[in-house]
Design an enzyme around this catalytic site. Structure first.
Site, short mmCIF file in Angstrom:
data_model
loop_
_atom_site.label_atom_id
_atom_site.label_comp_id
_atom_site.label_asym_id
_atom_site.label_seq_id
_atom_site.Cartn_x
_atom_site.Cartn_y
_atom_site.Cartn_z
CB THR A 182 -7.92 -10.93 -6.26
OG1 THR A 182 -7.25 -10.23 -5.70
CG2 THR A 182 -9.60 -11.38 -5.61
CE1 TYR A 224 -1.75 2.52 -9.74
CE2 TYR A 224 -0.83 0.29 -10.41
CZ TYR A 224 -1.45 1.42 -11.04
OH TYR A 224 -2.20 2.33 -11.93
CG HIS A 259 -8.59 -9.35 -9.21
ND1 HIS A 259 -9.15 -8.68 -8.65
CD2 HIS A 259 -7.71 -8.86 -8.90
CE1 HIS A 259 -8.85 -7.72 -7.58
NE2 HIS A 259 -7.34 -8.08 -8.45
CE1 TYR A 294 -3.43 -8.20 -10.65
CE2 TYR A 294 -3.49 -7.90 -12.35
CZ TYR A 294 -4.74 -7.43 -11.19
OH TYR A 294 -5.06 -6.52 -11.75
CD GLU A 325 -3.86 -13.59 -3.78
OE1 GLU A 325 -3.01 -14.13 -3.49
OE2 GLU A 325 -3.82 -12.03 -3.25
CD GLU A 371 -6.22 -8.95 -3.04
OE1 GLU A 371 -4.71 -9.23 -3.11
OE2 GLU A 371 -6.03 -7.38 -4.68
CG ASP A 405 -2.11 -10.66 -0.58
OD1 ASP A 405 -1.85 -10.57 0.10
OD2 ASP A 405 -1.76 -10.31 -2.09
CG ASP A 422 0.16 -12.24 -4.84
OD1 ASP A 422 -0.34 -12.92 -4.43
OD2 ASP A 422 -0.64 -10.78 -4.08
NE ARG A 460 -5.27 -0.39 -17.91
CZ ARG A 460 -4.63 -0.73 -16.75
NH1 ARG A 460 -4.01 0.23 -16.17
NH2 ARG A 460 -5.20 -1.90 -17.06
CA CA Z 1 -2.55 -10.68 -3.49
#
Ligand code: CA
Length: 423
Positions: free
Chosen positions: A356, A240, A130, A125, A197, A195, A229, A123, A139
């Site tokens: 995404t 994570y 996104h 990114y 995708e 998500e 997803d 997967d 942040r």
């Molecule tokens: Ca994903």
């Protein structure tokens, strides 16, 4: 790179009448590949969607096996020959019509399978809006980490829980920890998300140790699917760091049943549209052709139908609209080149999730996490129901469509599933 030829001629029509409807996803210019089963025969067959029908390729004498992972390894020129044969046979006036007609099945009468046996799943990114929106939640002053503009960020996922459109799944359970709690608890996810995708299916493998150059990368890509997803944001937030997502992502992912080939997508290729202010990629991720036409102009919709809507006979409601080319910071070819630059071996049937694909605006968000700003601003549906995250009974549908002046529009078929209560 695939080029435009007679199979894309917008004047082409088919003797399969439903393929000539203006709003069909599967006109004769598309010809996506998938697997299906018919009643009383447990074997998967290879089919091509045409209108509301599917053509059994082996029955029609176009291939002599039923192994999709073998078919997708075809060399690009052989793949294009097969496409030309199918196009000619399904075109209005074809001499094949009488013989092929008995190898057509109504899509509503067959069981769709995953389009091929998915080997490994990675997967990515690539959706910069996104990544920026999600980064901002954590942040506010520095949403994008410094590696984002250099590295196509990704993680290795798990193929065992990929499911074809139409298969529902149970809400996952896992560890969640409230910010002010001393310890986590085990329970059903309360922040279940979708998500939006695309899935990129690898056709031709590479030998371990041998990187695929960017200029050859698309020869290794067979087709594109829609891909949801599903993600458990509360599990994700707790687990994570430091190694990335784990159980928050591998309980279910939904794939559309049809692989739209790179050949079918040839008219809808477009320039890579990176927002200004980012450095050029390293040379192994940069070619003129990739800049000019490496991206895919695919309009994407997310639709939600709650249980209350379904009970009242209310159709699914569009909650987001986006476009893959507007969303993507990297092209599919760059993902292939980067994934193999260290010598990693790809197999026929590997799946890459794009990540995404959100646009810059809230109504273009490809996840509820973004639409609701982390659950703080619920969305309100036309019937007055609100959603911060998904509830049991919610059905999410993704749609994809390509349109360009002078060409026949094509689509991706259905990608939907319903959230069932936790077991
Ligand atoms: Ca994903």
């Amino acid at each position: 790179m695939s080029s435009i030829d007679h199979t894309h001629d917008p004047a082409l029509t088919s003797w399969v009448e439903s393929a000539n409807a203006p709003d069909t996803d599967f006109p004769v210019q598309n010809l996506p590949f998938g697997r299906f089963r018919v009643e009383d025969d447990p074997e998967w067959r290879i089919g091509v969607a045409i209108g509301d029908q599917v053509l059994d390729l082996r029955g029609a004498g176009l291939i002599n096996h039923s192994d999709m992972n073998r078919l997708i390894r075809l060399k690009p020129e052989t793949r294009r020959e097969l496409r030309a044969q199918i196009s000619a046979g399904l075109a209005t006036g074809s001499a094949q019509a009488g013989r092929w007609e008995r190898h057509l099945h109504a899509q509503s009468a067959v069981e769709p399978g995953l389009p091929c046996e998915i080997r490994d799943y990675t997967d990515f990114y690539i959706g910069i809006h996104h990544a920026t929106a999600v980064g901002k939640l954590f942040r506010p002053d520095n949403p994008l980490l410094p590696n984002y503009e250099w590295v196509p960020i990704g993680y290795h996922g798990r193929a065992s829980t990929l499911q074809v459109s139409g298969r529902d799944f149970h809400r996952p359970k896992g560890q969640v920890k409230a910010a002010d709690a001393a310890a986590p608890v085990l329970g059903p996810s309360q922040r279940l998300d979708l998500e939006l995708e695309l899935g990129f299916v690898i056709g031709r493998p590479n030998a371990m140790g041998h990187a695929i150059p960017l200029a050859e990368a698309e020869d290794h890509l067979f087709g594109v699917t829609l891909f949801n997803d599903w993600s458990a944001r509360d599990l994700q937030a707790w687990e994570y760091q430091p190694l990335g997502p784990f159980l928050s992502k591998n309980f279910a992912s939904t794939l559309s049943a049809w692989m739209v080939t790179l050949d079918a997508l040839a008219p809808f290729r477009t320039a890579l549209r990176r927002p200004a202010g980012h450095p050029d990629p390293l040379p192994y991720l940069d070619t003129e052709a990739n800049r000019r036409s490496g991206a895919m102009d695919i309009d994407l919709d997310v639709l939600l139908q709650t249980r209350a809507m379904r009970d009242a006979g209310v159709p699914p409601e569009v909650i987001s609209r986006s476009n893959a080319a507007e969303a993507a910071f990297w092209t599919p070819a760059q993902l292939v080149a980067h994934h193999t630059v260290n010598g990693c071996a790809l197999s026929a049937g590997d799946l890459f999730g794009s990540g995404t694909l959100s646009g810059p605006l809230r109504e273009q968000a490809g996840s509820l996490l973004e639409m609701t700003e982390g659950g703080k601003r619920a969305i309100t549906l036309a019937n007055g129901e609100t959603r911060s995250f998904l509830q049991d009974g919610d059905r999410i549908q993704l749609r994809g469509r390509c349109a360009r002046d002078g060409f026949r529009s094509i689509g991706f078929g259905d990608c939907s599933a319903t959230v069932l209560p936790a077991l």
